[in-house]
Write an enzyme that holds these catalytic residues in place. Structure first.
Site, PDB file in Angstrom:
ATOM      1  CG  ASN A   1      -2.929   3.851  -9.075  1.00 37.77           C
ATOM      2  OD1 ASN A   1      -1.873   4.120  -9.651  1.00 37.77           O
ATOM      3  ND2 ASN A   1      -3.291   4.443  -7.953  1.00 37.77           N
TER       4      ASN A   1
ATOM      5  CG  ASP B   1      -0.334   7.420  -3.508  1.00 43.66           C
ATOM      6  OD1 ASP B   1      -0.592   6.279  -3.919  1.00 43.66           O
ATOM      7  OD2 ASP B   1       0.229   8.270  -4.222  1.00 43.66           O
TER       8      ASP B   1
END
Length: 295
Positions: free
Chosen positions: A102, A200
Site C-alpha cells: 500500500n 489514510d
C-alpha cells in the site's frame, strides 16, 4: 491569513488515487491509481497527463535518484524506467496470501519504506507488515501485526517516524535512528474522532505538523504531534480522501488525491468530483521536498 481555496485540478478520475509526489524539476505531480494499475504524471504547466500501466496493484511510487521511479506493487518493489516504459522487479517480500503493498515514502537517508495490507480489510485481520527497500536492494521487515499500512513521514530533525495503520484509527510515532533505519519506542500521537473517518495518507509541513487524509471523512486534518491536538480541518467535496503532499512554488500548495471505488450511482451523482485530485491554496504553511531512493 489568506483565504483557503479548494480546486479540482486533475479532473481525470482515479478509482483509488494515491501516493502524490511533487516533482520540482518540471513542476509536475506524480501519483498512482492503485486499482487502475497505473502511474501518472500531471504537468501543472501544460495540464497534460502521462500514464504508464503497472503489472500489479500499485500501492505507491517514489522518485529514484538514478532516474525514473520505484514502485511497490503487489508484493514486490520494482524500478520504473519512464522513458522506456519498462518495469524491472527488484525485490519480493514474503507476505501472507491475499496481501499487497500500500502506501510508502522515502526516508531522509534514501531508504524506501512501504507497508502492506490485507485485501480482506477486516478489523480482526492483522496479516500485514512494514518494510523498507535498502539502497543495496535488500529488504528489511520492521514489524508485522498490521491491519492496513498507510501514511508515513519523518520529523524535520529525522528523529521521529510517524505512521498510520488505518484500521487502528490513530497516528503513531516511533523514535527513529537515521543511521540504521531502526524503529523503537512506539506510541500514539493522535486518535481519530468518530466523524473524521479512516486515517489514510499523511505528510509533514515545515512547522513539523502533520496533514492526515481522511478516507470516508471528506477532509484533511492538520495535527500537532507534540500535543496530540487537531489544529485545522480542510473539508473537500469528496468523501474518499486518500493522501496529500505539498507542491507548487515554494511547496505552499497542498495536493490531495481521492477515490471513487465502491460508490454507487447515487453517491457519485452527489459527489461528482470523487476521484479527482485537488489543490488547496492559501493555507499559509509550506511543505518540504520529497526524498529520492538512492539505490
Amino acid at each position: 491569513m489568506s483565504s483557503i481555496k479548494v480546486e479540482c485540478v486533475i479532473k481525470e478520475k482515479n478509482e483509488v488515487g494515491e501516493s502524490p509526489v511533487w516533482e520540482e524539476k518540471d513542476s509536475s505531480l506524480l501519483y498512482v491509481d492503485i486499482t487502475g494499475q497505473k502511474v501518472s504524471r500531471w504537468s501543472s504547466l501544460t495540464k497534460q497527463i502521462e500514464s504508464m500501466n503497472t503489472e500489479k496493484l500499485v500501492g505507491c511510487v517514489v522518485p529514484r535518484q538514478a532516474g525514473g521511479y520505484v514502485i511497490a506493487e503487489g508484493t514486490r518493489f520494482a524500478f520504473v524506467d519512464w522513458v522506456k516504459r519498462s518495469i524491472t522487479a527488484v525485490a519480493e517480500v514474503n507476505e501472507k496470501p491475499n496481501t499487497r503493498f500500500n502506501d510508502g515514502k522515502v526516508d531522509p537517508a534514501g531508504r524506501f519504506f512501504a507497508g502492506t495490507m490485507s485485501m480482506d480489510m477486516k478489523p480482526d485481520v492483522v496479516d500485514a507488515a512494514l518494510y523498507n527497500l535498502q539502497p543495496d536492494h535488500s529488504v528489511v521487515r520492521h514489524f508485522d501485526q498490521v491491519h492496513l499500512s498507510n501514511g508515513l513521514d519523518w520529523s524535520l530533525d529525522h528523529r521521529v517516524f510517524y505512521y498510520i495503520d488505518s484500521l487502528a484509527f490513530m497516528v503513531e510515532a516511533f523514535d527513529y535512528d537515521i543511521q540504521t533505519g531502526g524503529l523503537s519506542n512506539r506510541r500514539t500521537v493522535y486518535k481519530m474522532e468518530k466523524d473524521e473517518g479512516i486515517p489514510d495518507g499523511m505528510c509533514i509541513d515545515t512547522e513539523g505538523k502533520l496533514w492526515v487524509a481522511c478516507f470516508n471523512g471528506g477532509r484533511v486534518l492538520r495535527i500537532d504531534p507534540q500535543t496530540g491536538k487537531r489544529l485545522q480541518t480542510v473539508k473537500l467535496p469528496a468523501e474518499r480522501i486518500t493522501s496529500c503532499c505539498f507542491g507548487g512554488k515554494d511547496y505552499s500548495d497542498l495536493y490531495i488525491t481521492s477515490a471513487y471505488i465502491g460508490m454507487d450511482a447515487e453517491a457519485l451523482a452527489k459527489q461528482p468530483e470523487a476521484g479527482c485530485t485537488f489543490k488547496v491554496t492559501g493555507l499559509g504553511v509550506k511543505g518540504i521536498p520529497p526524498y529520492s531512493y538512492t539505490g
